[in-house]
Scaffold this motif. Structure first.
Motif: not given
Length: 319
Positions: A192-202, A221-228, A257-265
Motif C-alpha cells: 500500500g502506497q500513500l501520499v500525505l498532504v496538507e488538508n485543504p478543508g476536507i 482526514p487526520q489531524p494536521e494532514r490528509l492521507i491519500l 475533490r478538485p482542491e486536493i490537486a493543489g494541496a502541499r505534499i
C-alpha cells in the motif's frame, strides 16, 4: 479449561512475551496485561516504524478472511473504538462520516446487518465510522500497557524458542515476519502506497475500490494532514515510494475533490499489509519444554479493524 491450561498445565496467570509491536501486538499485550498477565512486548522495530503506523486507518473489514470469523472480531473492535472515541485527543480515535462509493449492503457479509448507521444512497454506502490516527493510537496503547505493568523492548528474534526460554506463553503478532519465523509460505505482502498532504478543508473520508485493478482511491482526514491512497499490489515487496504512483494517487483523489490537486505534499509512505492465503490465524500450539505459542497474524488490510477482537480471542486461548 483455557487453551493454556489444556496444553501446558500452567496456571492461568503467566509470563507472556508478545512478539511484534504493531497494532496487533500492542493491543493483544494490553488485553493480556489488563487481565493480570505479566506481559513483555519484543519488537524488532519501534511502533512508529511498523506497518501499522502507516495505516489510514478507517475501521472496515477490508481484504481479510475467514469471513465466518471476521464479522465478530470486527464488531467487537468497533464497540471498543466507539468507546475510545470519547477521548480522541488521548486515544487518537474519532468517529467520522464518509462514503464508500459503489458499495451495497447486499454485497457485504452478515456483520453488516448487525450494524446501525449504514445508509445506502445512490452513490454507495454512507456511514460514521472510527478513523484512527495511528501514531497517536500506538503511543496511547504503549502508555496504557505501561500503566498495566507491561513493557516494550526493541528486540528481534530468529526463532520462537528465544522468547519461550523466558516466558510460559509466547504470542506471535509478527505480521509479515511470520512468513519466515513460523515459517508460513502463505503469508504475502499487499503493498500500500500513500501520499500525505496538507488538508485543504476536507472533513469526510471517502473510499472507492476498483475490482479490476490494484488501484484504490481514498482520502482520510487526520489531524494536521490528509492521507491519500492507494494501492493493493499483492506479492510486491517494494517498500520505497514510487513517484509515478504518487502522482496517480493524487490525480485520482483530485477527481473526487478538485482542491486536493493543489494541496502541499507533506510526505510519502509505503506499508506491506500482511495477508495470508488461508486468512487470519489465531491458534495455539505447544512448544518444546511445555510452553505455549499462540498465533495472531495474517490480518491483511484490516489489522486495525480487528485488533481488539483478535486480542480477545487470543486472551481466551491463554486463559
Amino acid at each position: 479449561m483455557s487453551g493454556a491450561e489444556e496444553v501446558t498445565g500452567r496456571a492461568a496467570v503467566s509470563d507472556v512475551i508478545v512478539v511484534g509491536g504493531g497494532i496487533s501486538g500492542l493491543t493483544t499485550a494490553l488485553e493480556l496485561a489488563e487481565r493480570g498477565h505479566r506481559v513483555r512486548v519484543w519488537s524488532r522495530d519501534a511502533a512508529s516504524a511498523t506497518t501499522s503506523a502507516v495505516a489510514g486507518a478507517l475501521w472496515w473489514p477490508y481484504r481479510i478472511e475467514p469471513g465466518e470469523l471476521v464479522g465478530d472480531w470486527s464488531l467487537t473492535s468497533l464497540r471498543r473504538y466507539e468507546e475510545l472515541a470519547g477521548c480522541p485527543e488521548e486515544t487518537g480515535v474519532r468517529m467520522v462520516a464518509g462514503l464508500h462509493r459503489g458499495e451495497r449492503l447486499a454485497a457485504l457479509g452478515p456483520w453488516a446487518g448487525r450494524m446501525t448507521g449504514l445508509v445506502e444512497v445512490e452513490q454507495g454506502l454512507r456511514a460514521v465510522l472510527p478513523l484512527i490516527d495511528m501514531p497517536a493510537h500506538l503511543e496511547w496503547l504503549r502508555r496504557r500497557l505501561a500503566a498495566a505493568g507491561g513493557t516494550v523492548e526493541r528486540r528481534a528474534i530468529t526463532s520462537f524458542a528465544e522468547p519461550a526460554a523466558q516466558a510460559a506463553t509466547v504470542v506471535n503478532c509478527t505480521g509479515i515476519g511470520a512468513r519466515g519465523l513460523v515459517p508460513d509460505a502463505g503469508v504475502r505482502p499487499v503493498r500500500g502506497q500513500l501520499v500525505l498532504v496538507e488538508n485543504p478543508g476536507i472533513e469526510e473520508w471517502f473510499t472507492e475500490a476498483d475490482p479490476d485493478s490494484d488501484a484504490t482511491t481514498y482520502f482520510f482526514p487526520q489531524p494536521e494532514r490528509l492521507i491519500l491512497g492507494g494501492t493493493a499490489g499483492t506479492d510486491d515487496w517494494n517498500a520505497a515510494p514510487d513517484p509515478r504512483t504518487a502522482e496517480e494517487i493524487v490525480a485520482r483523489c483530485a477527481r473526487i475533490r478538485p482542491e486536493i490537486a493543489g494541496a502541499r505534499i507533506l510526505g510519502h509512505r509505503v506499508g506491506l499489509r500482511p495477508a495470508r492465503d488461508a486468512g487470519v490465524r489465531i491458534e495455539a500450539e505447544p512448544l518444546p519444554g511445555g510452553g505455549l505459542l499462540v498465533h495472531n497474524y495474517g490480518h491483511g488490510g484490516a489489522g486495525v479493524t480487528v485488533a481488539p477482537g483478535c486480542a480477545q480471542a487470543v486472551a481466551e486461548l491463554i486463559g
